[in-house]
Design an enzyme around this catalytic site. Sequence first.
Site, short mmCIF file in Angstrom:
data_model
loop_
_atom_site.label_atom_id
_atom_site.label_comp_id
_atom_site.label_asym_id
_atom_site.label_seq_id
_atom_site.Cartn_x
_atom_site.Cartn_y
_atom_site.Cartn_z
N ASP A 252 0.96 -1.36 0.28
CA ASP A 252 0.23 -0.11 0.45
C ASP A 252 0.84 1.49 0.12
OD1 ASP A 252 -1.66 2.14 0.62
OD2 ASP A 252 -2.00 1.23 2.31
N ASP B 130 -2.07 5.76 -5.25
CA ASP B 130 -2.24 4.60 -4.20
C ASP B 130 -2.54 3.23 -4.64
OD1 ASP B 130 -3.29 3.46 -1.99
OD2 ASP B 130 -4.33 5.36 -1.45
#
Length: 462
Positions: free
Chosen positions: A96, A294
């Site tokens: 992430d 992201d």
Amino acid sequence: MGLLHTICSLSVCTCLVAQTGAIVVGGGHLRSTATAGAHTVTLTRQRTALSFAQRAGIRMRRRAGSKAGCKTVHASEYFGKVSVGTPPQEFTVVFDTGSGNLLLPSQQCKDQACTSHKRFNAGASSTAVDVGFADSPDKPVVKGGDRDVVTITFGTGEISGVFVKDNICVGSICTHGNFVAATEESDEPFSLVPFDGIFGLGLQQMSEGPHFNILDCMIRDKVLKANMFAVFFGATDEEPSEITFGEYRKAKMATDLFWVPVSSPGYWQVQMEDITIANKRMSLCKGQCQVAVDTGTSLMAGPTDIVNDLIDKLAVANNCSNYDTLPDLGFVVGKHILNLKPEDYVDKSEDGCSVALMTLDIPPPKGPLFIFGDPFLRKYYTVYDREALRVGFALAAHPGGPEVKGSAAARHSKQTLLVDLSPAEAAADPIGSSPSPPRPLHAAPPRPAATRSTVVGLLVAR
């Protein structure tokens, strides 16, 4: 996970690491056993009706006349394997870029959200050390001594945990660091996700402190051939996805890379000049937009007023009647238009069609902020250069995709094109005017004890 539910205070990384995957303990010291390298992790893709991020309450607007509340959002989640401890315990994690720390469920956690996943057993690891406080990442907890407890709130749920220090390996790339071992997890959403934990790859500002960022520890200890990592998401369930540490792979690129500097360190965030429809600038940003890339977010998001304006301009019919004639939606970043096709920005299902852009409002200096999540990452190969603090973009090379050439046929092919605005074209194209014919890029060659609470909303800018 991701910017849509950022974990801002999860892990601590101490930079005591071997030069490869093998970390040898002897005489109270760690010693290295080999040299720096690179490693590619294969990622598993799992489709969900609603992603982890969207379970946190992200809003999605449909055009007037739709049946509000009946729209199912379709998303995907990508996760791969890491190992922690000695002997290694294997976990599936989301890699992430929207958070900066490592979070894993611990054996101490008895909640269903933990017991339904692999849990870290500190007692089974000869190198695990319980750590009392995040600001003393090397100091073990004394028997009966105090220690911090961190609580992370995710909008619809929360996690509480303690700090543990141990060996952390991504394939052959190993370091020694601290992470949050969860002792409590709410059922929703954590019992519903297919992965065990979250491996934060955000910048140092997203971590507990300067020594807490695991990527930075890998770099300081010279276990990476190059101080970067790269992400490729397959376009279909069958096409393998991957994350590569220590280098990027030209085989996954259909065009040359272009680089854009990070504008606000923390997220891998860059400036966005404008948004285009059919390669025409919409004059929506006025020099103020930013975008965060992201890998932990399943959809795309942006400021409410801009997203609503785009929805109106795109005019996607709720019954999908105009789906085949919808234009490209593009984002101007680094003097390039990063285009998405309708298949990328429209959620099409038996429920109908709608623009798959969430609304999310982040004030300056971090915002107005867009989020480039999975739909974008399936079209573009991204490289995250920690040393130069920049993000690289290239059109992703998918099997069966058309060759990238400067022809009208290529521009209108199913494969999204990366459009290069040369200085001359940019000068001739003031915001709001029709651009000159776009030029695709050439193909690339082969304290006292305390309970700490970290509240995580849809997006929290530290």
